[in-house]
Design a protein around this motif. Structure first.
Motif, mmCIF file in Angstrom:
data_model
loop_
_atom_site.group_PDB
_atom_site.id
_atom_site.type_symbol
_atom_site.label_atom_id
_atom_site.label_comp_id
_atom_site.label_asym_id
_atom_site.label_seq_id
_atom_site.Cartn_x
_atom_site.Cartn_y
_atom_site.Cartn_z
ATOM 1 N N VAL A 1 0.839 -1.198 0.000
ATOM 2 C CA VAL A 1 0.000 0.000 0.000
ATOM 3 C C VAL A 1 0.871 1.243 0.000
ATOM 4 O O VAL A 1 1.740 1.416 0.872
ATOM 5 N N TYR A 2 0.643 2.094 -0.971
ATOM 6 C CA TYR A 2 1.294 3.402 -0.993
ATOM 7 C C TYR A 2 0.314 4.440 -0.434
ATOM 8 O O TYR A 2 -0.807 4.565 -0.912
ATOM 9 N N ARG A 3 0.771 5.141 0.595
ATOM 10 C CA ARG A 3 -0.041 6.207 1.177
ATOM 11 C C ARG A 3 0.338 7.525 0.513
ATOM 12 O O ARG A 3 1.512 7.878 0.435
ATOM 13 N N CYS A 4 -0.668 8.241 0.073
ATOM 14 C CA CYS A 4 -0.439 9.464 -0.699
ATOM 15 C C CYS A 4 -1.027 10.663 0.044
ATOM 16 O O CYS A 4 -2.132 10.594 0.593
ATOM 17 N N LYS A 5 -0.288 11.747 0.056
ATOM 18 C CA LYS A 5 -0.783 13.001 0.611
ATOM 19 C C LYS A 5 -0.730 14.066 -0.475
ATOM 20 O O LYS A 5 0.260 14.185 -1.190
ATOM 21 N N GLY A 6 -1.793 14.845 -0.574
ATOM 22 C CA GLY A 6 -1.807 15.897 -1.583
ATOM 23 C C GLY A 6 -3.109 16.651 -1.562
ATOM 24 O O GLY A 6 -4.023 16.363 -0.773
ATOM 25 N N THR A 7 -3.220 17.627 -2.440
ATOM 26 C CA THR A 7 -4.441 18.423 -2.545
ATOM 27 C C THR A 7 -5.525 17.629 -3.256
ATOM 28 O O THR A 7 -5.264 16.593 -3.870
ATOM 29 N N ASP A 8 -6.745 18.130 -3.193
ATOM 30 C CA ASP A 8 -7.847 17.459 -3.885
ATOM 31 C C ASP A 8 -7.583 17.359 -5.379
ATOM 32 O O ASP A 8 -7.847 16.329 -6.007
ATOM 33 N N SER A 9 -7.046 18.417 -5.968
ATOM 34 C CA SER A 9 -6.792 18.395 -7.409
ATOM 35 C C SER A 9 -5.710 17.372 -7.756
ATOM 36 O O SER A 9 -5.811 16.671 -8.765
ATOM 37 N N GLU A 10 -4.684 17.260 -6.903
ATOM 38 C CA GLU A 10 -3.646 16.260 -7.131
ATOM 39 C C GLU A 10 -4.206 14.851 -7.001
ATOM 40 O O GLU A 10 -3.888 13.951 -7.777
ATOM 41 N N LYS A 11 -5.061 14.672 -6.000
ATOM 42 C CA LYS A 11 -5.668 13.365 -5.773
ATOM 43 C C LYS A 11 -6.514 12.936 -6.963
ATOM 44 O O LYS A 11 -6.420 11.790 -7.436
ATOM 45 N N LEU A 12 -7.327 13.862 -7.483
ATOM 46 C CA LEU A 12 -8.203 13.517 -8.596
ATOM 47 C C LEU A 12 -7.416 13.311 -9.883
ATOM 48 O O LEU A 12 -7.756 12.458 -10.703
ATOM 49 N N GLU A 13 -6.362 14.066 -10.082
ATOM 50 C CA GLU A 13 -5.532 13.880 -11.261
ATOM 51 C C GLU A 13 -4.841 12.524 -11.209
ATOM 52 O O GLU A 13 -4.729 11.821 -12.216
ATOM 53 N N TRP A 14 -4.393 12.130 -10.019
ATOM 54 C CA TRP A 14 -3.777 10.816 -9.859
ATOM 55 C C TRP A 14 -4.795 9.727 -10.146
ATOM 56 O O TRP A 14 -4.516 8.721 -10.790
ATOM 57 N N PHE A 15 -6.002 9.930 -9.676
ATOM 58 C CA PHE A 15 -7.080 8.961 -9.892
ATOM 59 C C PHE A 15 -7.334 8.749 -11.381
ATOM 60 O O PHE A 15 -7.610 7.649 -11.837
ATOM 61 N N ARG A 16 -7.212 9.821 -12.164
ATOM 62 C CA ARG A 16 -7.472 9.716 -13.604
ATOM 63 C C ARG A 16 -6.382 8.929 -14.326
ATOM 64 O O ARG A 16 -6.640 8.287 -15.341
#
Length: 380
Positions: free
Chosen positions: A124-139
């Motif tokens: 499991v990789y734990r990620c910290k970031g802004t909402d925009s970073e999180k959603l961009e990563w999700f895409r």
């Protein structure tokens, strides 16, 4: 975005596992949100779901998981929802898999087999970031081998209270929109097809060029009542207007655009049904699915009316001696020795009595016109 590796055992992940449907799916002692608002519903087929458990039994590595770490110390699954739900459901005893020819639920495993399963480590990789970073990563990351639909990507961008409510209505098999409109819509609610369809319909009503504009405008609304009310109005209108259900012909029609254009027009439902029945039996109509659009718009292009075939065209051409049936009115008549002869490839087959007045696609009701005469026929 900061990303750190933290191996986690299945035992830890499934601790406190709960699936409350619309209330959400949680694990990891209640600290892991397995289905955040922007995530898809569970879509794994049995074969893929079972493959996850088989991989664990064999001790082979699963693909890595990505969790987003929130400021309050809780987590959301960014990538790995399908695999996490699969292993959680198995540990919960929700399904069995074939093990050496025997169907075995988790409670059927021996004590040591259960321990090995629960002690399996997930990367499991734990990620910290802004909402925009999180959603961009999700895409951009691989979503458990399942390609995202466009609507699922829009859900990732415009998540909020409006989307949560909209998905509770439109994104569940057996949900409210499914129960009301399944007879008239195509696609799977769980892959967001019903939600996408309703959004496209209401966006057309509002004159928007793309339905993501509607999602953006309503992202922070507290509910999706407007969309749900509009969708119900469409389905009720369809049921009230077309009182006989014809499954294959009615399922997947552009009901929203038809409602937007013709929904306010009064109709004689009995006469409408009689006409539809006649059209279904009319051999001149080659596209029965276009009947519903035709009876509202009166545009015969939806019917794809039968055309003269090559043999009929040749018979009419020979009957006319290669001359245009428009006779001396034809603009291409020779000024010298009479009627001009045309090559068949430069002529159109035409109905003498049009279909709208009862004409059939028969040689006796056909004629060959030169292209210029056929084009000007409507003005004659």
């Amino acid at each position: 975005m900061d990303i750190d590796l933290h191996p986690v055992t299945i035992r830890e992940v499934v601790e406190g596992y709960t699936d409350d449907g619309e209330g959400g799916v949680f694990g990891y002692g209640g600290r892991l949100n397995i289905r955040p608002p922007y995530q898809r519903e569970f879509v794994y087929k049995q074969k893929k779901r079972d493959a996850v458990i088989d991989t664990i039994f064999k001790g082979f590595p699963l693909n890595v998981f990505y969790w987003v770490e929130n400021e309050d110390g809780t987590f959301e699954i960014l990538d790995g929802q399908q695999r996490t739900i699969s292993l959680s459901q198995y540990a919960n005893g929700d399904f069995s898999i074939d093990v050496n020819g025997n169907l075995r639920y988790f409670p059927n495993l021996t004590a040591d087999e259960q321990e090995r399963f629960l002690d399996y480590e997930l990367l499991v990789y734990r990620c910290k970031g802004t909402d925009s970073e999180k959603l961009e990563w999700f895409r951009t990351i691989n979503i458990a081998g399942e390609e995202l639909t466009d609507q699922e990507l829009y859900n990732a961008t415009y998540y909020g209270p409006w989307l949560t409510h909209a998905k509770s209505i439109f994104s569940k098999t057996g949900g409210a929109a499914y129960n009301l409109g399944d007879k008239y819509l195509v696609g799977e609610p769980i892959r967001q097809k019903y939600l996408e369809t309703a959004l496209k319909w209401i966006s057309e009503r509002d004159g928007l060029s793309h339905h993501k504009q509607y999602m953006a405008a309503h992202q922070h609304d507290q509910n999706a009542n407007e969309l749900w009310s509009y969708f119900r109005s469409i389905i009720y209108w369809v049921e009230d207007t077309f009182t006989t259900y014809r499954g294959k012909l009615m399922k997947g029609q552009p009901w929203g655009p038809l409602y937007n254009t013709y929904g306010a027009n009064p109709v004689d439902t009995a006469a409408l049904e009689a006409e539809i029945a006649d059209l279904v039996q009319d051999k001149e109509v080659t596209n029965n699915r276009g009947i519903y659009q035709y009876v509202l718009s009166r545009d015969p292009k939806h019917l794809n009316l039968r055309q003269f075939d090559d043999d009929q065209r040749l018979e009419m051409y020979e009957r006319q001696g290669g001359r245009c049936a428009n006779g001396t009115k034809c603009k291409d008549v020779d000024n010298g020795d009479g009627m001009k002869t045309f090559d068949i490839t430069t002529m159109d087959a035409d109905h003498i009595v049009p279909w709208s007045k009862g004409g059939k696609t028969e040689v006796s009701n056909g004629q060959m016109l030169c292209i210029s005469c056929n084009r000007s026929k409507g003005s004659l």
